[in-house]
Design a protein around this motif. Structure first.
Motif, PDB file in Angstrom:
ATOM      1  N   TYR A   1      -8.696  -2.729   2.016  1.00  0.00           N
ATOM      2  CA  TYR A   1      -9.433  -1.636   1.395  1.00  0.00           C
ATOM      3  C   TYR A   1      -9.190  -1.564  -0.107  1.00  0.00           C
ATOM      4  O   TYR A   1     -10.014  -1.030  -0.845  1.00  0.00           O
ATOM      5  CB  TYR A   1      -9.045  -0.308   2.034  1.00  0.00           C
TER       6      TYR A   1
ATOM      7  N   SER B   1     -14.497  -0.129  -7.069  1.00  0.00           N
ATOM      8  CA  SER B   1     -15.025   1.185  -7.444  1.00  0.00           C
ATOM      9  C   SER B   1     -14.443   1.657  -8.769  1.00  0.00           C
ATOM     10  O   SER B   1     -15.166   2.186  -9.624  1.00  0.00           O
ATOM     11  CB  SER B   1     -14.709   2.206  -6.346  1.00  0.00           C
TER      12      SER B   1
ATOM     13  N   CYS C   1       0.854  -1.195   0.000  1.00  0.00           N
ATOM     14  CA  CYS C   1       0.000   0.000   0.000  1.00  0.00           C
ATOM     15  C   CYS C   1       0.888   1.242   0.000  1.00  0.00           C
ATOM     16  O   CYS C   1       1.655   1.474   0.922  1.00  0.00           O
ATOM     17  CB  CYS C   1      -0.907  -0.007   1.222  1.00  0.00           C
TER      18      CYS C   1
ATOM     19  N   ARG D   1      -4.738  -3.215   3.773  1.00  0.00           N
ATOM     20  CA  ARG D   1      -4.650  -3.735   2.409  1.00  0.00           C
ATOM     21  C   ARG D   1      -6.001  -4.206   1.891  1.00  0.00           C
ATOM     22  O   ARG D   1      -6.271  -4.167   0.688  1.00  0.00           O
ATOM     23  CB  ARG D   1      -3.650  -4.895   2.372  1.00  0.00           C
TER      24      ARG D   1
ATOM     25  N   ILE E   1      -3.903   2.767   5.903  1.00  0.00           N
ATOM     26  CA  ILE E   1      -4.954   2.142   5.106  1.00  0.00           C
ATOM     27  C   ILE E   1      -4.696   0.633   5.041  1.00  0.00           C
ATOM     28  O   ILE E   1      -3.657   0.201   4.541  1.00  0.00           O
ATOM     29  CB  ILE E   1      -5.005   2.725   3.682  1.00  0.00           C
TER      30      ILE E   1
ATOM     31  N   HIS F   1      -9.364  -3.852  -2.185  1.00  0.00           N
ATOM     32  CA  HIS F   1     -10.405  -4.599  -2.885  1.00  0.00           C
ATOM     33  C   HIS F   1     -11.565  -3.670  -3.248  1.00  0.00           C
ATOM     34  O   HIS F   1     -12.079  -3.694  -4.368  1.00  0.00           O
ATOM     35  CB  HIS F   1     -10.922  -5.746  -2.005  1.00  0.00           C
ATOM     36  N   PHE F   2     -11.956  -2.831  -2.303  1.00  0.00           N
ATOM     37  CA  PHE F   2     -13.078  -1.931  -2.554  1.00  0.00           C
ATOM     38  C   PHE F   2     -12.675  -0.806  -3.512  1.00  0.00           C
ATOM     39  O   PHE F   2     -13.483  -0.369  -4.335  1.00  0.00           O
ATOM     40  CB  PHE F   2     -13.579  -1.351  -1.232  1.00  0.00           C
ATOM     41  N   TYR F   3     -11.432  -0.336  -3.409  1.00  0.00           N
ATOM     42  CA  TYR F   3     -10.970   0.673  -4.352  1.00  0.00           C
ATOM     43  C   TYR F   3     -10.939   0.114  -5.775  1.00  0.00           C
ATOM     44  O   TYR F   3     -11.319   0.792  -6.739  1.00  0.00           O
ATOM     45  CB  TYR F   3      -9.572   1.169  -3.954  1.00  0.00           C
TER      46      TYR F   3
END
Length: 336
Positions: free
Chosen positions: A70, A77, A60, A68, A66, A72-74
């Motif tokens: 997260y 999106s 990251c 790691r 943050i 997945h969601f980034y």
């Protein structure tokens, strides 16, 4: 946040599926609609593997605070933003037909008027509730035995790829096994998967058992769809399939997720998986007892007669085996 997003995203799949179906019907290629799901499965296989490989090998670089996970969601999106621009090319045809609501009402009325449809409805509702257990808690069980994200992604990819592979033998499978026994085999494989998940001892052990998803999810759905085509009135086949899909993936999965959370909180994950396995075995026994006692009404689709080529029609004994009516009668007999 997840609940709000789910509410807005809920109609997305139906709108895309209905739009594609109407477009294919407009260009007289509706038979291709049944093959679209293969591409969706292949995309999910590739995505579930590539995203975990990318994230596990990516440090990251934004901030150290943050996690790691997260990423997945980034990534999701970012992919959805790209899809928004591609969606303008999606084939959409606004049908002028106005009987869609009537077909749905007829399909709902058919559920309560036919014993075989009632049996199918209970079966898909139960399998939807139990499949939600695997979707919601399998990764937790894998994490408890030290699994990484790579094994989780591979488990999803193997399950989907096995369904695509078995689809190549779909016709032969439904000919060898009747619809009744295909449903029983699918439920039995799902029960084996559930009890195996409860005794999971190492992350890699989940990979070989995921091959059974070809029967517990793929073959089971094919048998249900074939049975609905057999019992539905002309023009309501797809509406009946959509109603059963809602019973499984919406009503059954919703209730199963709600009940599964209480069981996990009170007894733990292994007990939840074992309870699902026992429930499936009991329903298999009930299914085998009830199904043979339901009346089977033979239905001949006379619309095939209009599409039949006159050159295929013959009164001789040698060509009788190629007659569509003889084949239809024989296939209908095998379903018993």
């Amino acid at each position: 946040m997840i609940m709000v997003w789910s509410i807005f995203a809920a109609p997305l799949k139906w709108i895309a599926d209905d739009s594609l179906y109407e477009y294919l019907d407009f260009v007289d290629a509706t038979d291709r609609h049944g093959k679209v799901w293969v591409w969706g499965h292949m995309g999910a296989c590739i995505g579930s593997c590539t995203i975990v490989l990318w994230i596990e090998n990516l440090h990251c670089f934004l901030t150290t605070d943050i996690p790691r996970i997260y990423l997945h969601f980034y990534s999701y999106s970012a992919f959805m933003v790209i899809t928004v621009f591609v969606s303008v090319l999606y084939p959409i045809h606004v049908s002028k037909k106005s009987e869609h609501a009537n077909k749905t009402i007829k399909a709902l009325g058919l559920i309560g008027s036919d014993g075989r449809v009632i049996l199918l409805s209970v079966t898909v509702f139960l399998t939807g509730a139990i499949w939600s257990t695997a979707h919601n808690f399998l990764f937790w069980q894998m994490q408890d035995v030290g699994s990484t994200e790579l094994y989780m992604g591979l488990s999803v990819a193997i399950a989907l790829f096995s369904e695509v592979t078995l689809h190549l033998f779909k016709g032969k499978l439904l000919r060898v096994f009747s619809l009744k026994w295909t449903v029983v085999i699918g439920l039995g494989c799902l029960a084996v998967q559930m009890v195996f998940y409860s005794f999971l001892w190492t992350p890699w052990a989940v990979l070989p058992i995921q091959v059974l998803s070809a029967f517990s999810n793929g073959a089971l759905i094919w048998a249900v769809n074939a049975q609905t085509n057999d019992v539905a009135t002309p023009g309501t086949e797809r509406s009946l399939q959509l109603v059963l899909h809602c019973l499984s993936h919406d009503c059954g999965a919703g209730l199963g997720s709600f009940a599964g959370g209480f069981i996990v909180g009170s007894f733990g994950l292994p007990v939840l998986f074992q309870a699902c396995s026992v429930t499936l075995l009991l329903w298999i026994c009930m299914f085998l007892l009830v199904h043979p006692r339901l009346p089977h009404i033979k239905k001949i689709n006379y619309s095939r007669l209009l599409a039949a080529d006159n050159s295929d029609m013959s009164d001789s004994d040698d060509d009788q085996e190629r007659d569509w009516l003889v084949k239809a009668m024989k296939d209908d007999g095998k379903k018993l």
